[in-house]
Motif scaffolding. Structure first.
Motif, PDB file in Angstrom:
ATOM      1  N   UNK A  24       3.322 -14.550   6.016  1.00  0.00           N
ATOM      2  CA  UNK A  24       3.296 -13.142   6.698  1.00  0.00           C
ATOM      3  C   UNK A  24       4.593 -12.214   5.736  1.00  0.00           C
ATOM      4  N   UNK A  25       5.618 -12.974   5.122  1.00  0.00           N
ATOM      5  CA  UNK A  25       6.284 -12.305   4.210  1.00  0.00           C
ATOM      6  C   UNK A  25       6.207 -12.362   2.830  1.00  0.00           C
ATOM      7  N   UNK A  26       5.004 -13.084   2.664  1.00  0.00           N
ATOM      8  CA  UNK A  26       4.604 -13.214   1.134  1.00  0.00           C
ATOM      9  C   UNK A  26       3.682 -11.935   0.775  1.00  0.00           C
ATOM     10  N   UNK A  27       3.313 -11.096   1.781  1.00  0.00           N
ATOM     11  CA  UNK A  27       2.144  -9.857   1.468  1.00  0.00           C
ATOM     12  C   UNK A  27       3.056  -8.588   0.980  1.00  0.00           C
ATOM     13  N   UNK A  28       4.037  -8.359   1.434  1.00  0.00           N
ATOM     14  CA  UNK A  28       4.679  -7.114   1.440  1.00  0.00           C
ATOM     15  C   UNK A  28       4.917  -6.932  -0.114  1.00  0.00           C
ATOM     16  N   UNK A  29       5.574  -7.886  -0.887  1.00  0.00           N
ATOM     17  CA  UNK A  29       5.954  -7.750  -2.345  1.00  0.00           C
ATOM     18  C   UNK A  29       4.622  -7.351  -3.168  1.00  0.00           C
ATOM     19  N   UNK A  30       3.148  -8.020  -2.520  1.00  0.00           N
ATOM     20  CA  UNK A  30       2.107  -7.581  -3.483  1.00  0.00           C
ATOM     21  C   UNK A  30       1.294  -6.737  -3.123  1.00  0.00           C
ATOM     22  N   UNK A  31       1.576  -5.814  -2.011  1.00  0.00           N
ATOM     23  CA  UNK A  31       0.731  -4.879  -1.466  1.00  0.00           C
ATOM     24  C   UNK A  31       0.329  -3.844  -2.678  1.00  0.00           C
ATOM     25  N   UNK A  32       1.174  -3.614  -3.628  1.00  0.00           N
ATOM     26  CA  UNK A  32       0.712  -2.634  -4.569  1.00  0.00           C
ATOM     27  C   UNK A  32      -0.271  -3.288  -5.357  1.00  0.00           C
ATOM     28  N   UNK A  33      -0.320  -4.459  -5.600  1.00  0.00           N
ATOM     29  CA  UNK A  33      -1.300  -5.412  -6.550  1.00  0.00           C
ATOM     30  C   UNK A  33      -2.590  -5.501  -5.522  1.00  0.00           C
ATOM     31  N   UNK A  34      -2.383  -5.875  -4.234  1.00  0.00           N
ATOM     32  CA  UNK A  34      -3.657  -5.691  -3.350  1.00  0.00           C
ATOM     33  C   UNK A  34      -4.322  -4.279  -3.434  1.00  0.00           C
ATOM     34  N   UNK A  35      -3.439  -3.178  -3.366  1.00  0.00           N
ATOM     35  CA  UNK A  35      -3.981  -1.819  -3.126  1.00  0.00           C
ATOM     36  C   UNK A  35      -5.040  -1.677  -4.490  1.00  0.00           C
ATOM     37  N   UNK A  36      -4.329  -1.943  -5.618  1.00  0.00           N
ATOM     38  CA  UNK A  36      -5.099  -1.615  -6.718  1.00  0.00           C
ATOM     39  C   UNK A  36      -6.331  -2.406  -7.088  1.00  0.00           C
ATOM     40  N   UNK A  37      -6.337  -3.682  -6.513  1.00  0.00           N
ATOM     41  CA  UNK A  37      -7.474  -4.687  -6.630  1.00  0.00           C
ATOM     42  C   UNK A  37      -8.570  -4.169  -5.553  1.00  0.00           C
ATOM     43  N   UNK A  38      -8.403  -3.901  -4.221  1.00  0.00           N
ATOM     44  CA  UNK A  38      -9.361  -3.674  -3.316  1.00  0.00           C
ATOM     45  C   UNK A  38      -9.535  -2.071  -2.936  1.00  0.00           C
ATOM     46  N   UNK A  39      -8.813  -1.105  -3.705  1.00  0.00           N
ATOM     47  CA  UNK A  39      -9.010   0.151  -3.794  1.00  0.00           C
ATOM     48  C   UNK A  39      -8.942   0.573  -2.363  1.00  0.00           C
ATOM     49  N   UNK A  40      -7.890   0.452  -1.357  1.00  0.00           N
ATOM     50  CA  UNK A  40      -7.838   1.012  -0.192  1.00  0.00           C
ATOM     51  C   UNK A  40      -6.538   1.592  -0.207  1.00  0.00           C
ATOM     52  N   UNK A  41      -6.298   2.406   0.797  1.00  0.00           N
ATOM     53  CA  UNK A  41      -5.084   3.377   1.072  1.00  0.00           C
ATOM     54  C   UNK A  41      -3.797   2.450   1.615  1.00  0.00           C
ATOM     55  N   UNK A  42      -2.935   2.949   1.148  1.00  0.00           N
ATOM     56  CA  UNK A  42      -1.790   2.344   1.803  1.00  0.00           C
ATOM     57  C   UNK A  42      -1.513   2.070   3.057  1.00  0.00           C
TER      58      UNK A  42
END
Length: 177
Positions: A24-42
């Motif tokens: 669970x805690x591993x996700x927040x630090x990489x949300x910006x990388x995920x957003x760029x990759x999957x092209x979804x809104x914040x």
């Protein structure tokens, strides 16, 4: 239960405890990388940090019944399998898998959250303080380590592989259990 069996069980619980927060805690630090990759809104991606908490609320009331029906050992194995499948699905099954995997790992973690303290009380009644302390410390350390290493790992390996690495911990916990 003999000393060797108790030591082994405590080791399995400690590994499991590390897993109760790390995915669970591993996700927040990489949300910006995920957003760029999957092209979804914040806002949509923010669900990735909310879904596990919702699953805690939905699954926790049923975890005791699941443990009673299947036996605590089998229920823990099932919860670990759910976490493993969820971590891998979240990492590698596309945009839908990102959310479905998060639901699954959240459900598995919720069951583990309820069952581990019950197992500690049943198996370590004479040493409940130290056993609970080891469990709590492991859970907190797992959460902190996951938060701290996720972004550096994601920048090196990519976010999918960085988040999937928690599947290794789930597999180890499953084998130990």
């Amino acid at each position: 239960m003999d000393r060797r069996t108790r030591t082994y069980l405590l080791a399995a619980i400690i590994v499991m405890a590390c897993l109760l927060r790390a995915p669970i805690t591993s996700v927040s630090p990489v949300l910006s990388l995920i957003r760029t990759d999957v092209e979804m809104g914040s806002a949509v991606l923010g669900l990735l940090t909310t879904i596990p908490l919702v699953m805690f609320a939905l699954m926790s009331p049923f975890a005791g019944a699941i443990g009673a029906r299947l036996g605590e050992g089998r229920a823990m194995l099932l919860s670990l399998l759910a976490v493993l499948a969820g971590v891998l699905g979240r990492s590698y099954a596309g945009a839908a898998g990102l959310f479905a995997g998060t639901l699954l790992l959240g459900a598995g973690i919720a069951v583990g959250n309820v069952l581990v303290p019950s197992i500690l009380k049943a198996r370590f009644a004479d040493r409940i303080g130290p056993a609970t302390g080891a469990f709590t410390m492991s859970m907190s350390c797992g959460a902190g380590i996951a938060t701290g290493v996720s972004l550096p790992l994601a920048l090196t390996l990519g976010w999918r592989h960085a988040l999937a690495l928690w599947g290794v911990l789930a597999a180890v916990a499953f084998l130990l259990w």
